[in-house]
Design a protein around this motif. Structure first.
Motif, PDB file in Angstrom:
ATOM      1  N   LEU A  96      -5.113   9.715  -7.079  1.00 57.56           N
ATOM      2  CA  LEU A  96      -3.882   8.939  -7.229  1.00 57.56           C
ATOM      3  C   LEU A  96      -3.869   7.761  -6.265  1.00 57.56           C
ATOM      4  O   LEU A  96      -3.523   6.635  -6.640  1.00 57.56           O
ATOM      5  N   GLY A  97      -4.228   8.016  -5.018  1.00 58.31           N
ATOM      6  CA  GLY A  97      -4.273   6.923  -4.056  1.00 58.31           C
ATOM      7  C   GLY A  97      -5.290   5.868  -4.452  1.00 58.31           C
ATOM      8  O   GLY A  97      -5.029   4.662  -4.329  1.00 58.31           O
ATOM      9  N   ARG A  98      -6.446   6.295  -4.951  1.00 56.65           N
ATOM     10  CA  ARG A  98      -7.448   5.321  -5.391  1.00 56.65           C
ATOM     11  C   ARG A  98      -6.924   4.496  -6.562  1.00 56.65           C
ATOM     12  O   ARG A  98      -7.172   3.284  -6.646  1.00 56.65           O
ATOM     13  N   ALA A  99      -6.179   5.139  -7.457  1.00 57.39           N
ATOM     14  CA  ALA A  99      -5.602   4.407  -8.586  1.00 57.39           C
ATOM     15  C   ALA A  99      -4.550   3.406  -8.113  1.00 57.39           C
ATOM     16  O   ALA A  99      -4.449   2.294  -8.655  1.00 57.39           O
ATOM     17  N   PHE A 100      -3.766   3.762  -7.094  1.00 55.18           N
ATOM     18  CA  PHE A 100      -2.795   2.828  -6.523  1.00 55.18           C
ATOM     19  C   PHE A 100      -3.507   1.609  -5.937  1.00 55.18           C
ATOM     20  O   PHE A 100      -3.058   0.468  -6.118  1.00 55.18           O
ATOM     21  N   ILE A 101      -4.603   1.855  -5.232  1.00 52.48           N
ATOM     22  CA  ILE A 101      -5.344   0.748  -4.629  1.00 52.48           C
ATOM     23  C   ILE A 101      -5.909  -0.172  -5.703  1.00 52.48           C
ATOM     24  O   ILE A 101      -5.820  -1.407  -5.604  1.00 52.48           O
ATOM     25  N   ALA A 102      -6.474   0.411  -6.754  1.00 50.14           N
ATOM     26  CA  ALA A 102      -7.016  -0.409  -7.841  1.00 50.14           C
ATOM     27  C   ALA A 102      -5.915  -1.202  -8.535  1.00 50.14           C
ATOM     28  O   ALA A 102      -6.099  -2.374  -8.883  1.00 50.14           O
ATOM     29  N   ALA A 103      -4.752  -0.581  -8.735  1.00 42.70           N
ATOM     30  CA  ALA A 103      -3.637  -1.282  -9.365  1.00 42.70           C
ATOM     31  C   ALA A 103      -3.162  -2.430  -8.484  1.00 42.70           C
ATOM     32  O   ALA A 103      -2.838  -3.519  -8.977  1.00 42.70           O
ATOM     33  N   ALA A 104      -3.105  -2.197  -7.171  1.00 42.43           N
ATOM     34  CA  ALA A 104      -2.685  -3.254  -6.257  1.00 42.43           C
ATOM     35  C   ALA A 104      -3.669  -4.414  -6.276  1.00 42.43           C
ATOM     36  O   ALA A 104      -3.269  -5.587  -6.318  1.00 42.43           O
ATOM     37  N   ALA A 105      -4.963  -4.115  -6.259  1.00 40.91           N
ATOM     38  CA  ALA A 105      -5.972  -5.175  -6.267  1.00 40.91           C
ATOM     39  C   ALA A 105      -5.865  -6.027  -7.520  1.00 40.91           C
ATOM     40  O   ALA A 105      -5.975  -7.264  -7.467  1.00 40.91           O
ATOM     41  N   ALA A 106      -5.626  -5.387  -8.659  1.00 46.59           N
ATOM     42  CA  ALA A 106      -5.516  -6.122  -9.920  1.00 46.59           C
ATOM     43  C   ALA A 106      -4.248  -6.957  -9.983  1.00 46.59           C
ATOM     44  O   ALA A 106      -4.212  -7.972 -10.694  1.00 46.59           O
ATOM     45  N   ALA A 107      -3.212  -6.560  -9.241  1.00 46.20           N
ATOM     46  CA  ALA A 107      -1.923  -7.248  -9.343  1.00 46.20           C
ATOM     47  C   ALA A 107      -1.709  -8.309  -8.272  1.00 46.20           C
ATOM     48  O   ALA A 107      -0.765  -9.100  -8.375  1.00 46.20           O
ATOM     49  N   LEU A 108      -2.536  -8.349  -7.254  1.00 43.60           N
ATOM     50  CA  LEU A 108      -2.351  -9.326  -6.195  1.00 43.60           C
ATOM     51  C   LEU A 108      -2.880 -10.703  -6.598  1.00 43.60           C
ATOM     52  O   LEU A 108      -3.926 -10.817  -7.253  1.00 43.60           O
ATOM     53  N   GLN A 109      -2.169 -11.732  -6.173  1.00 42.06           N
ATOM     54  CA  GLN A 109      -2.667 -13.092  -6.320  1.00 42.06           C
ATOM     55  C   GLN A 109      -3.909 -13.281  -5.454  1.00 42.06           C
ATOM     56  O   GLN A 109      -4.108 -12.564  -4.472  1.00 42.06           O
ATOM     57  N   PRO A 110      -4.771 -14.243  -5.769  1.00 44.29           N
ATOM     58  CA  PRO A 110      -5.888 -14.547  -4.875  1.00 44.29           C
ATOM     59  C   PRO A 110      -5.370 -14.827  -3.460  1.00 44.29           C
ATOM     60  O   PRO A 110      -4.420 -15.587  -3.266  1.00 44.29           O
ATOM     61  N   GLY A 111      -5.975 -14.156  -2.490  1.00 43.29           N
ATOM     62  CA  GLY A 111      -5.507 -14.270  -1.125  1.00 43.29           C
ATOM     63  C   GLY A 111      -4.356 -13.344  -0.788  1.00 43.29           C
ATOM     64  O   GLY A 111      -3.880 -13.323   0.356  1.00 43.29           O
ATOM     65  N   GLY A 112      -3.899 -12.562  -1.769  1.00 39.63           N
ATOM     66  CA  GLY A 112      -2.787 -11.643  -1.545  1.00 39.63           C
ATOM     67  C   GLY A 112      -3.175 -10.489  -0.640  1.00 39.63           C
ATOM     68  O   GLY A 112      -4.361 -10.161  -0.474  1.00 39.63           O
ATOM     69  N   ARG A 113      -2.173  -9.840  -0.051  1.00 39.04           N
ATOM     70  CA  ARG A 113      -2.403  -8.831   0.983  1.00 39.04           C
ATOM     71  C   ARG A 113      -1.814  -7.482   0.569  1.00 39.04           C
ATOM     72  O   ARG A 113      -0.679  -7.397   0.097  1.00 39.04           O
ATOM     73  N   LEU A 114      -2.614  -6.445   0.797  1.00 39.01           N
ATOM     74  CA  LEU A 114      -2.160  -5.062   0.642  1.00 39.01           C
ATOM     75  C   LEU A 114      -2.069  -4.439   2.021  1.00 39.01           C
ATOM     76  O   LEU A 114      -3.047  -4.453   2.787  1.00 39.01           O
ATOM     77  N   TRP A 115      -0.894  -3.869   2.336  1.00 40.06           N
ATOM     78  CA  TRP A 115      -0.713  -3.072   3.543  1.00 40.06           C
ATOM     79  C   TRP A 115      -0.476  -1.635   3.114  1.00 40.06           C
ATOM     80  O   TRP A 115       0.489  -1.337   2.422  1.00 40.06           O
ATOM     81  N   LEU A 116      -1.397  -0.778   3.546  1.00 41.51           N
ATOM     82  CA  LEU A 116      -1.475   0.589   3.039  1.00 41.51           C
ATOM     83  C   LEU A 116      -1.514   1.565   4.199  1.00 41.51           C
ATOM     84  O   LEU A 116      -2.149   1.307   5.223  1.00 41.51           O
ATOM     85  N   VAL A 117      -0.833   2.708   4.047  1.00 39.43           N
ATOM     86  CA  VAL A 117      -0.984   3.811   4.992  1.00 39.43           C
ATOM     87  C   VAL A 117      -1.422   5.045   4.224  1.00 39.43           C
ATOM     88  O   VAL A 117      -1.009   5.253   3.070  1.00 39.43           O
ATOM     89  N   ALA A 118      -2.280   5.854   4.848  1.00 42.06           N
ATOM     90  CA  ALA A 118      -2.803   7.041   4.168  1.00 42.06           C
ATOM     91  C   ALA A 118      -3.242   8.056   5.211  1.00 42.06           C
ATOM     92  O   ALA A 118      -3.450   7.725   6.388  1.00 42.06           O
ATOM     93  N   ASN A 119      -3.385   9.303   4.785  1.00 43.64           N
ATOM     94  CA  ASN A 119      -4.002  10.307   5.650  1.00 43.64           C
ATOM     95  C   ASN A 119      -5.418   9.862   6.010  1.00 43.64           C
ATOM     96  O   ASN A 119      -6.161   9.371   5.155  1.00 43.64           O
ATOM     97  N   ARG A 120      -5.796  10.057   7.242  1.00 37.95           N
ATOM     98  CA  ARG A 120      -7.066   9.529   7.736  1.00 37.95           C
ATOM     99  C   ARG A 120      -8.253  10.086   6.960  1.00 37.95           C
ATOM    100  O   ARG A 120      -9.265   9.393   6.761  1.00 37.95           O
ATOM    101  N   HIS A 121      -8.143  11.337   6.476  1.00 35.65           N
ATOM    102  CA  HIS A 121      -9.300  11.963   5.831  1.00 35.65           C
ATOM    103  C   HIS A 121      -9.488  11.534   4.382  1.00 35.65           C
ATOM    104  O   HIS A 121     -10.529  11.828   3.777  1.00 35.65           O
ATOM    105  N   LEU A 122      -8.510  10.848   3.799  1.00 39.25           N
ATOM    106  CA  LEU A 122      -8.609  10.532   2.374  1.00 39.25           C
ATOM    107  C   LEU A 122      -9.664   9.446   2.143  1.00 39.25           C
ATOM    108  O   LEU A 122      -9.690   8.418   2.837  1.00 39.25           O
TER     109      LEU A 122
END
Length: 353
Positions: A296-322
């Motif tokens: 699920l987290g990987r799918a969120f990251i992929a969705a964010a990457a596809a939706a960001l404008q060029p140069g756009g920023r993702l700020w993400l928090v996750a469990n360290r082991h994931l």
């Protein structure tokens, strides 16, 4: 059980499969907390109506051709009410009370819970409301059902339990305005979870433009973005839990005149409908039934990457082991770990220009 099976759903319908209970000839059945699965498909269940607050689970029910209704829709009482109670006990008790409200005179309530999620306690709770129960066990789950009911065995207790998962105000000085509205059953319903707090601690104040919060919960991250990032011109909240999304709407109501807000009951893993200048997220890593789902987290990251404008920023928090680094490196031009503490990591990822 085979891979992808739903032991609780299979066990819930066991009394109908083995003849211990008969499906109603008229009036159908209401299924609270419904989930799609083989057990709903291999036998006729005429008149079945489902309720589900989780967007992915609701969409799976629709794909299976089942009838969905919203909780606030009025409908006649049903001779049969099925439910898969949640793990959170106050929410489960409120759902038991609601099931008794929804059952027609002479009808029965049937519930099932996994043993590891409090089946014995759930059985005891329903018995307190409805009187003696019958019980079967299979697949490490317990299904229990009432006798024909004319009403609650303890009306005063039922009236009290109806209110147990009601929205309530929770004071917290770390939240803009000094508190927030929440309710049992929502993720981190009575506190600010440590992962989100760590992300907010390191969130930059220069996020601007069109921003999205993926997996917004009751709205804490979105509230902090609006409080600390004056350059934000619009904010969209995406949340799969309808109950949490309504809380976020209430918690951000005071901000609506300043910044346009949109609230989306949406499965982020399916992608996003528009582009953004920045995205913040504390993605889920468990499925509806509580099983670990790092995909699920990987799918969120992929969705964010596809939706960001060029140069756009993702700020993400996750469990360290994931294990998110591979999809981050594959999806973004630049990735850095900003902070690690108490088992969590904060990551900034920039989409290549």
């Amino acid at each position: 059980m085979t891979a992808g099976a739903d032991p609780a759903l299979d066990t819930l319908l066991l009394p109908f499969a083995n003849g211990a209970l008969a499906w109603p000839q008229a009036g159908g059945a209401l299924f609270l907390g419904a989930r799609a699965g083989w057990a709903l498909q291999h036998q006729p269940l005429p008149g079945l109506v489902c309720e589900q607050d989780s967007r992915p689970a609701a969409e799976a029910l629709e794909r299976a051709g089942l009838v969905l209704r919203r909780q606030d829709e009025t409908s006649p009482r049903h001779p049969l009410v099925l439910l898969l109670p949640p793990r959170q006990r106050e929410q489960a008790r409120a759902l038991f009370a609601r099931a008794l409200d929804c059952v027609a005179p002479g009808g029965i309530v049937v519930a099932c819970m996994p043993n590891r999620e409090g089946a014995k306690s759930g059985q005891a709770d329903l018995a307190r409301l409805a009187g003696p129960l019958q019980v079967l066990s299979k697949h490490h789950c317990r299904v229990f059902w009432t006798q024909a009911l004319s009403g609650p065995a303890d009306p005063a207790l039922a009236a009290h339990w109806r209110t147990l998962d009601a929205p309530r105000r929770i004071a917290d000085a770390r939240v803009p305005g000094g508190g927030f509205t929440s309710r049992p059953g929502v993720f981190a319903w009575d506190r600010i979870d440590a992962a989100s707090a760590l992300l907010v601690e390191h969130l930059p104040g220069d996020l601007r433009g069109q921003v999205a919060d993926l997996g917004a919960g009751w709205g804490y991250l979105a509230m902090q973005v609006l409080a600390h990032c004056p350059g934000v011109t619009a904010l969209d909240l995406y949340e799969a839990d309808a109950r949490a999304l309504e809380l976020a709407r209430a918690n951000l109501r005071a901000q609506a005149p300043r910044v346009p807000l949109e609230f989306h009951w949406h499965d982020v893993a399916t992608g996003l409908p528009r582009r953004y200048d920045a995205i913040v997220s504390n993605p889920p890593f468990h499925a509806l039934g509580g099983d670990p789902r790092p995909d699920l987290g990987r799918a969120f990251i992929a969705a964010a990457a596809a939706a960001l404008q060029p140069g756009g920023r993702l700020w993400l928090v996750a469990n360290r082991h994931l294990p998110y680094e591979a999809v981050l490196d594959a999806s973004f031009g630049s990735v850095r770990t900003v902070a690690q503490r108490d088992g969590f990591k904060v990551i900034e990822a920039l989409r290549a220009r």
